[in-house]
Design a protein around this motif. Structure first.
Motif, PDB file in Angstrom:
ATOM      1  N   ASP A  52       0.818  -1.217   0.000  1.00 53.85           N
ATOM      2  CA  ASP A  52       0.000   0.000   0.000  1.00 53.85           C
ATOM      3  C   ASP A  52       0.851   1.266   0.000  1.00 53.85           C
ATOM      4  OD1 ASP A  52       0.959  -0.326   2.549  1.00 53.85           O
ATOM      5  OD2 ASP A  52      -0.953  -0.007   3.559  1.00 53.85           O
ATOM      6  N   LYS A  53       2.196   1.096   0.120  1.00 50.16           N
ATOM      7  CA  LYS A  53       3.094   2.254   0.078  1.00 50.16           C
ATOM      8  C   LYS A  53       4.491   1.785  -0.312  1.00 50.16           C
ATOM      9  CE  LYS A  53       4.874   2.405   4.772  1.00 50.16           C
ATOM     10  NZ  LYS A  53       5.146   3.261   5.898  1.00 50.16           N
ATOM     11  N   SER A  54       5.326   2.722  -0.664  1.00 46.09           N
ATOM     12  CA  SER A  54       6.720   2.406  -0.965  1.00 46.09           C
ATOM     13  C   SER A  54       7.500   2.373   0.337  1.00 46.09           C
ATOM     14  CB  SER A  54       7.318   3.464  -1.893  1.00 46.09           C
ATOM     15  OG  SER A  54       6.636   3.468  -3.113  1.00 46.09           O
ATOM     16  N   GLY A  55       8.570   1.584   0.370  1.00 45.02           N
ATOM     17  CA  GLY A  55       9.398   1.509   1.560  1.00 45.02           C
ATOM     18  C   GLY A  55      10.270   0.271   1.555  1.00 45.02           C
ATOM     19  N   THR A  56      10.709  -0.123   2.760  1.00 46.29           N
ATOM     20  CA  THR A  56      11.573  -1.279   2.932  1.00 46.29           C
ATOM     21  C   THR A  56      10.862  -2.303   3.797  1.00 46.29           C
ATOM     22  OG1 THR A  56      13.481   0.186   2.862  1.00 46.29           O
ATOM     23  CG2 THR A  56      13.854  -2.021   3.722  1.00 46.29           C
ATOM     24  N   VAL A  57      10.940  -3.559   3.413  1.00 51.76           N
ATOM     25  CA  VAL A  57      10.322  -4.633   4.194  1.00 51.76           C
ATOM     26  C   VAL A  57      11.133  -4.794   5.486  1.00 51.76           C
ATOM     27  CG1 VAL A  57       9.743  -7.080   4.259  1.00 51.76           C
ATOM     28  CG2 VAL A  57       9.479  -5.805   2.125  1.00 51.76           C
ATOM     29  N   SER A  58      10.494  -4.555   6.633  1.00 53.62           N
ATOM     30  CA  SER A  58      11.197  -4.631   7.916  1.00 53.62           C
ATOM     31  C   SER A  58      10.937  -5.953   8.635  1.00 53.62           C
ATOM     32  CB  SER A  58      10.791  -3.465   8.817  1.00 53.62           C
ATOM     33  OG  SER A  58       9.402  -3.499   9.062  1.00 53.62           O
ATOM     34  N   ALA A  59       9.838  -6.617   8.341  1.00 55.88           N
ATOM     35  CA  ALA A  59       9.543  -7.893   9.007  1.00 55.88           C
ATOM     36  C   ALA A  59       8.554  -8.688   8.167  1.00 55.88           C
ATOM     37  CB  ALA A  59       8.968  -7.658  10.399  1.00 55.88           C
ATOM     38  N   ILE A  60       8.745 -10.018   8.168  1.00 55.35           N
ATOM     39  CA  ILE A  60       7.807 -10.936   7.525  1.00 55.35           C
ATOM     40  C   ILE A  60       7.361 -11.920   8.602  1.00 55.35           C
ATOM     41  CG2 ILE A  60       7.491 -12.694   5.758  1.00 55.35           C
ATOM     42  CD1 ILE A  60       9.591 -11.249   4.082  1.00 55.35           C
ATOM     43  N   HIS A  61       6.060 -11.983   8.842  1.00 52.87           N
ATOM     44  CA  HIS A  61       5.516 -12.812   9.926  1.00 52.87           C
ATOM     45  C   HIS A  61       4.905 -14.114   9.435  1.00 52.87           C
ATOM     46  CE1 HIS A  61       6.112  -9.491  12.731  1.00 52.87           C
ATOM     47  NE2 HIS A  61       5.552  -8.697  11.838  1.00 52.87           N
ATOM     48  N   VAL A  62       5.005 -14.398   8.132  1.00 56.11           N
ATOM     49  CA  VAL A  62       4.393 -15.598   7.564  1.00 56.11           C
ATOM     50  C   VAL A  62       5.398 -16.337   6.692  1.00 56.11           C
ATOM     51  CG1 VAL A  62       2.045 -14.671   7.592  1.00 56.11           C
ATOM     52  CG2 VAL A  62       3.483 -14.308   5.592  1.00 56.11           C
ATOM     53  N   SER A  63       5.062 -17.569   6.355  1.00 57.68           N
ATOM     54  CA  SER A  63       5.885 -18.352   5.427  1.00 57.68           C
ATOM     55  C   SER A  63       4.955 -19.086   4.467  1.00 57.68           C
ATOM     56  CB  SER A  63       6.760 -19.338   6.200  1.00 57.68           C
ATOM     57  OG  SER A  63       5.944 -20.212   6.961  1.00 57.68           O
ATOM     58  N   ALA A  64       5.512 -19.573   3.365  1.00 63.24           N
ATOM     59  CA  ALA A  64       4.705 -20.280   2.366  1.00 63.24           C
ATOM     60  C   ALA A  64       4.086 -21.517   3.002  1.00 63.24           C
ATOM     61  CB  ALA A  64       5.572 -20.663   1.172  1.00 63.24           C
ATOM     62  N   GLY A  65       2.809 -21.737   2.734  1.00 60.55           N
ATOM     63  CA  GLY A  65       2.080 -22.883   3.283  1.00 60.55           C
ATOM     64  C   GLY A  65       1.387 -22.601   4.602  1.00 60.55           C
ATOM     65  N   GLN A  66       1.655 -21.455   5.206  1.00 60.30           N
ATOM     66  CA  GLN A  66       1.064 -21.105   6.504  1.00 60.30           C
ATOM     67  C   GLN A  66      -0.360 -20.599   6.325  1.00 60.30           C
ATOM     68  OE1 GLN A  66       3.412 -18.347   8.783  1.00 60.30           O
ATOM     69  NE2 GLN A  66       1.724 -17.820  10.141  1.00 60.30           N
ATOM     70  N   GLN A  67      -1.239 -20.965   7.245  1.00 57.11           N
ATOM     71  CA  GLN A  67      -2.610 -20.451   7.238  1.00 57.11           C
ATOM     72  C   GLN A  67      -2.653 -19.153   8.025  1.00 57.11           C
ATOM     73  OE1 GLN A  67      -5.238 -23.495   8.739  1.00 57.11           O
ATOM     74  NE2 GLN A  67      -5.493 -24.354   6.702  1.00 57.11           N
ATOM     75  N   VAL A  68      -3.447 -18.212   7.529  1.00 54.49           N
ATOM     76  CA  VAL A  68      -3.630 -16.934   8.217  1.00 54.49           C
ATOM     77  C   VAL A  68      -5.113 -16.664   8.385  1.00 54.49           C
ATOM     78  CG1 VAL A  68      -1.461 -15.907   7.441  1.00 54.49           C
ATOM     79  CG2 VAL A  68      -3.505 -15.651   6.041  1.00 54.49           C
ATOM     80  N   LEU A  69      -5.431 -15.892   9.394  1.00 54.72           N
ATOM     81  CA  LEU A  69      -6.802 -15.461   9.642  1.00 54.72           C
ATOM     82  C   LEU A  69      -6.959 -14.024   9.186  1.00 54.72           C
ATOM     83  CD1 LEU A  69      -7.333 -16.936  13.214  1.00 54.72           C
ATOM     84  CD2 LEU A  69      -8.125 -17.871  11.050  1.00 54.72           C
ATOM     85  N   GLN A  70      -8.194 -13.611   8.983  1.00 56.96           N
ATOM     86  CA  GLN A  70      -8.453 -12.236   8.573  1.00 56.96           C
ATOM     87  C   GLN A  70      -7.907 -11.289   9.626  1.00 56.96           C
ATOM     88  OE1 GLN A  70     -12.554 -11.385   7.884  1.00 56.96           O
ATOM     89  NE2 GLN A  70     -12.177  -9.293   7.258  1.00 56.96           N
ATOM     90  N   GLY A  71      -7.147 -10.282   9.188  1.00 57.57           N
ATOM     91  CA  GLY A  71      -6.602  -9.284  10.097  1.00 57.57           C
ATOM     92  C   GLY A  71      -5.213  -9.608  10.617  1.00 57.57           C
ATOM     93  N   ASP A  72      -4.680 -10.814  10.357  1.00 56.55           N
ATOM     94  CA  ASP A  72      -3.324 -11.166  10.795  1.00 56.55           C
ATOM     95  C   ASP A  72      -2.317 -10.288  10.046  1.00 56.55           C
ATOM     96  OD1 ASP A  72      -4.329 -13.111  12.453  1.00 56.55           O
ATOM     97  OD2 ASP A  72      -3.567 -14.807  11.290  1.00 56.55           O
ATOM     98  N   VAL A  73      -1.320  -9.748  10.770  1.00 55.23           N
ATOM     99  CA  VAL A  73      -0.267  -8.971  10.124  1.00 55.23           C
ATOM    100  C   VAL A  73       0.691  -9.948   9.471  1.00 55.23           C
ATOM    101  CG1 VAL A  73       1.609  -7.344  10.489  1.00 55.23           C
ATOM    102  CG2 VAL A  73      -0.503  -7.084  11.777  1.00 55.23           C
ATOM    103  N   MET A  74       0.904  -9.775   8.154  1.00 55.67           N
ATOM    104  CA  MET A  74       1.766 -10.687   7.412  1.00 55.67           C
ATOM    105  C   MET A  74       3.136 -10.082   7.144  1.00 55.67           C
ATOM    106  SD  MET A  74      -1.050 -12.244   4.746  1.00 55.67           S
ATOM    107  CE  MET A  74      -1.441 -10.651   4.019  1.00 55.67           C
ATOM    108  N   ILE A  75       3.167  -8.823   6.743  1.00 58.93           N
ATOM    109  CA  ILE A  75       4.418  -8.150   6.390  1.00 58.93           C
ATOM    110  C   ILE A  75       4.370  -6.733   6.946  1.00 58.93           C
ATOM    111  CG2 ILE A  75       5.802  -7.249   4.475  1.00 58.93           C
ATOM    112  CD1 ILE A  75       4.869  -9.606   2.805  1.00 58.93           C
ATOM    113  N   GLU A  76       5.541  -6.250   7.445  1.00 59.07           N
ATOM    114  CA  GLU A  76       5.643  -4.860   7.896  1.00 59.07           C
ATOM    115  C   GLU A  76       6.573  -4.109   6.957  1.00 59.07           C
ATOM    116  OE1 GLU A  76       6.745  -4.446  11.993  1.00 59.07           O
ATOM    117  OE2 GLU A  76       5.120  -5.733  12.670  1.00 59.07           O
ATOM    118  N   ILE A  77       6.162  -2.894   6.603  1.00 61.19           N
ATOM    119  CA  ILE A  77       6.949  -2.046   5.691  1.00 61.19           C
ATOM    120  C   ILE A  77       7.236  -0.737   6.398  1.00 61.19           C
ATOM    121  CG2 ILE A  77       6.963  -0.836   3.494  1.00 61.19           C
ATOM    122  CD1 ILE A  77       5.043  -2.957   2.445  1.00 61.19           C
ATOM    123  N   GLU A  78       8.514  -0.298   6.345  1.00 55.50           N
ATOM    124  CA  GLU A  78       8.894   1.013   6.913  1.00 55.50           C
ATOM    125  C   GLU A  78       8.985   2.025   5.817  1.00 55.50           C
ATOM    126  OE1 GLU A  78      12.550   0.691   9.062  1.00 55.50           O
ATOM    127  OE2 GLU A  78      11.527   0.034  10.853  1.00 55.50           O
TER     128      GLU A  78
END
Length: 141
Positions: A115-141
Motif C-alpha cells: 500500500d506504500k513504498s518503503g523497505t520490508v522490515s519484518a515478515i511474519h508468515v511463510s509459504a504454506g502457513q494459514q492466516v486469519l483475517q486481520g493477521d499482520v503478514m508483512i511490515e513495511i517502513e
C-alpha cells in the motif's frame, strides 16, 4: 394473516392463514375452515438484544505512539487463507502496488499488494502457513 395460492394437479387452492398458536394453525382453503395440528414445534426467531457495557465516568487516556513505529505499516490478511508464495524478503525495497505475496482463499489466488513504498522490515508468515483475517503478514517502513 397471510394468503397463499397453490396450484396442484391443475387445481387452484386459495389458502388463508387465520391464526397460529403453538402447534395449532387455523386456516381457510377455498372458503372452508380447517384446524391443523403440527407434529413438531415451530421455532420462533428471536430478535437479538444489543448489550452495552455501562459507560465509565473516567475516559481512557490517549495512547502515546512511538515515533519510530508510526512510520511502519502492516500488511494484513484481508480474508482467511493459505500463503502460496512470498515475493519479498526482509530488507527488500518495495514500491506502491508491488505484489508482496499470493494468498489462496476459497480456491482462488489473491495477489496482496504493497500500500506504500518503503523497505520490508519484518515478515511474519511463510509459504504454506494459514492466516486469519486481520493477521499482520508483512511490515513495511
Amino acid at each position: 394473516m397471510k394468503n397463499f395460492t397453490f396450484n396442484i394437479n391443475k387445481n387452484s387452492y386459495k389458502v388463508r392463514i387465520i391464526s397460529h398458536e403453538d402447534n395449532t394453525i387455523n386456516l381457510e382453503v377455498n372458503g372452508t375452515k380447517y384446524e391443523v395440528e403440527l407434529d413438531e414445534d415451530i421455532k420462533k426467531q428471536k430478535t437479538p438484544v444489543l448489550v452495552r457495557r455501562p459507560s465509565s465516568s473516567n475516559a481512557e487516556k490517549p495512547k502515546v505512539v512511538n515515533p519510530s513505529s508510526a512510520k511502519k505499516s502492516g500488511i494484513t490478511a484481508p480474508i482467511p487463507g493459505v500463503i502460496m508464495a512470498l515475493n519479498v524478503k526482509v530488507g527488500d525495497k518495495v514500491t506502491e502496488n508491488q505484489q508482496l505475496l499470493v494468498l489462496e482463499a476459497m480456491k482462488m489466488e489473491n495477489s496482496i499488494m504493497s500500500d506504500k513504498s518503503g523497505t520490508v522490515s519484518a515478515i511474519h508468515v511463510s509459504a504454506g502457513q494459514q492466516v486469519l483475517q486481520g493477521d499482520v503478514m508483512i511490515e513495511i517502513e
